[in-house]
Design an enzyme around this catalytic site. Structure first.
Site, PDB file in Angstrom:
ATOM      1  CD  GLU A  55      -2.934  -1.033  -0.100  1.00  0.00           C
ATOM      2  OE1 GLU A  55      -2.907  -0.030  -0.819  1.00  0.00           O
ATOM      3  OE2 GLU A  55      -3.671  -2.011  -0.334  1.00  0.00           O
ATOM      4  CE1 TYR A 138      -7.027   2.312  -0.705  1.00  0.00           C
ATOM      5  CE2 TYR A 138      -4.661   2.559  -0.373  1.00  0.00           C
ATOM      6  CZ  TYR A 138      -5.732   1.840  -0.870  1.00  0.00           C
ATOM      7  OH  TYR A 138      -5.521   0.657  -1.500  1.00  0.00           O
ATOM      8  CG  ASP A 156      -8.783   3.489  -4.703  1.00  0.00           C
ATOM      9  OD1 ASP A 156     -10.006   3.346  -4.881  1.00  0.00           O
ATOM     10  OD2 ASP A 156      -7.941   3.044  -5.489  1.00  0.00           O
ATOM     11  CB  CYS A 211     -15.174   2.546 -13.946  1.00  0.00           C
ATOM     12  SG  CYS A 211     -16.185   4.038 -13.779  1.00  0.00           S
ATOM     13  CB  CYS A 218     -19.518   2.186 -20.720  1.00  0.00           C
ATOM     14  SG  CYS A 218     -18.879   3.707 -19.957  1.00  0.00           S
ATOM     15  CB  CYS A 221     -19.089  -1.317 -17.089  1.00  0.00           C
ATOM     16  SG  CYS A 221     -19.262  -0.892 -15.340  1.00  0.00           S
ATOM     17  CB  CYS A 227     -23.846   3.193 -15.026  1.00  0.00           C
ATOM     18  SG  CYS A 227     -22.732   4.616 -14.918  1.00  0.00           S
TER      19      CYS A 227
END
Length: 311
Positions: A55, A138, A156, A211, A218, A221, A227
Site C-alpha cells: 500500500e 486510505y 481510493d 471505469c 462501459c 462494465c 449506471c
DNA sequence: GAGCCGTGGCG
DNA sequence: TCGCCAAGGCT
C-alpha cells in the site's frame, strides 16, 4: 482470480430485501471474482506486513512498477523488525526510482513504530494504523480490510470515480472529502466481512480496469445497466477543475530526484562539486538540497558533503 | 485546504 | 509530442 471461495457464476440474487445498493454490491463482487487480477497481495498467505508495504508503494504509483520492488523488498525485509533493524539509507536505496522517496523513509519509521509499539505485528485497528507514519485514511482501512478481513469502507481514487459515475451520475468525482467519501462507501458496503472485502477490492479493480479516468470501457462494465452516468447520456463533467499538475521537466522536484539518485548511488559522502554537476541552476540546486535536508532524506556529513540518513 | 512531493507510461 | 494520470499523505 481464484484465491477465495467463488460463488457460482450465475448465483441467483436474493429477491427479498434487495435494494439498489445491495444489487450494485452483488454485481461488483461477482465481477471481481471473475475478473480480478492475480496480484501478489491477493495470494493466500500474503502477510499483513506485505500488504502494508504494497500500500505504501502503490500510493500514486502504478501496479506494474510496484510489483518487482515489492517482491525484492519482502525478500530482504520479511518482517517490520527486519526493516527497523536496517538503516533508513538502505530503505531509500531499495526504494530505488519508485518516486516520492519520503514514502520509503515513512515506511521505515512505521516499521520502527510497529516494532516498538506493537511487538512487531502490524496492527489491525484502524486508529492504531492511522497513528503510524505515512498511513492515512486510505492505507489504514486498506490494511484493516485487505490484510485482516475487517469490514471497513476503503476509498481510493478508483472507488471515488466508480461511485461518482454509477451512483451520482457524474463523469468525475467531486474533490475528495473524507467524511462524505467514507459515508458514500459505507452506504454501499455489504454487511458481511467477506462480501465487504470483495466489494472494496472489486470497486478499486473496476475503477482500475474498466471505469478508468479516460475512455471508460462501459461496454465491459457490469454496472452498465444501472449506471446513473450512462443512463444520463454520459454528460461531461461540469464541477470544479482539478489543479493542473505542474510540469516536472525543469522543476525543483526533478532536481531533488537527481540529487537523490546521486545519494543512492554513492557509498561515501557526495561532495558539493558532485551536487553542482547534477543541475546547472545554482539557486534551484540550493532549494532542492535544502528541501531534502529538511525532509530528512539527506544529511550533512561531518566530513563534508552529504549522505543518505544513517548511511 | 491548497501546495507540495517523483517517475514513467500511455493515448 | 505532451498533457494526463497513477491503490495518498503531510504540512
Amino acid at each position: 482470480m481464484s484465491t477465495r471461495t467463488i460463488p457460482p457464476h450465475n448465483a441467483e440474487r436474493p429477491d427479498a430485501g434487495e435494494t439498489p445498493e445491495t444489487g450494485l454490491a452483488t454485481e461488483i463482487v461477482n465481477w471481481f471474482h471473475e475478473n480480478g487480477r492475480a496480484l501478489p497481495w491477493r495470494e493466500p498467505g500474503f502477510s499483513a506486513w506485505g500488504t502494508l508495504v504494497s500500500e505504501f508503494m502503490l500510493q500514486q504509483t502504478p501496479v506494474a512498477r510496484v510489483i518487482p520492488h515489492l517482491e525484492a523488498w519482502l525478500e530482504r525485509w520479511p518482517t517490520p523488525a527486519d526493516l527497523a533493524a536496517s538503516p533508513p539509507a538502505e530503505a531509500l536505496r531499495a526504494w530505488s526510482s519508485l518516486g516520492y522517496p519520503r514514502r520509503a523513509l515513512w515506511l521505515h519509521e512505521a516499521a520502527v513504530q510497529i516494532t516498538e509499539r506493537h511487538g512487531g505485528v502490524v496492527p489491525s485497528d484502524v486508529d492504531a494504523l492511522l497513528a503510524l507514519k505515512g498511513v492515512g485514511d486510505y492505507t489504514a482501512r486498506a490494511v484493516a480490510a485487505f490484510a485482516y478481513g475487517l469490514r471497513h469502507p476503503v476509498v481510493d481514487t478508483n472507488t471515488r470515480r466508480v461511485i461518482a459515475r454509477a451512483v451520482q451520475g457524474q463523469a468525475e468525482p467531486a474533490p475528495p472529502s473524507r467524511g462524505r467519501d467514507l459515508a458514500a462507501m459505507e452506504e454501499l458496503l455489504p454487511a458481511g466481512e467477506s462480501a465487504a472485502h470483495d466489494f472494496n477490492a472489486g470497486m478499486m479493480e473496476l475503477g482500475a480496469l474498466v471505469c478508468v479516468a479516460r475512455n471508460p470501457r462501459c461496454g465491459q462494465c457490469p454496472l452498465s445497466a444501472r449506471c446513473a452516468w450512462l443512463a444520463a447520456g454520459s454528460p461531461a463533467y461540469l464541477g470544479p477543475l482539478k489543479a493542473v499538475q505542474k510540469k516536472y521537466e525543469g522543476s525543483d522536484r526533478q532536481v531533488r530526484g537527481l540529487i537523490m539518485k546521486e545519494l543512492r548511488a554513492a557509498h561515501k559522502p557526495v561532495t558539493d562539486a558532485e551536487i553542482d554537476s547534477v543541475w546547472p541552476d545554482a539557486a534551484q540546486r540550493s532549494r532542492a538540497l535544502a528541501g531534502l535536508l529538511a525532509d530528512g532524506l539527506a544529511v550533512a556529513s561531518a566530513e563534508g558533503g552529504y549522505t543518505l540518513p544513517h548511511a
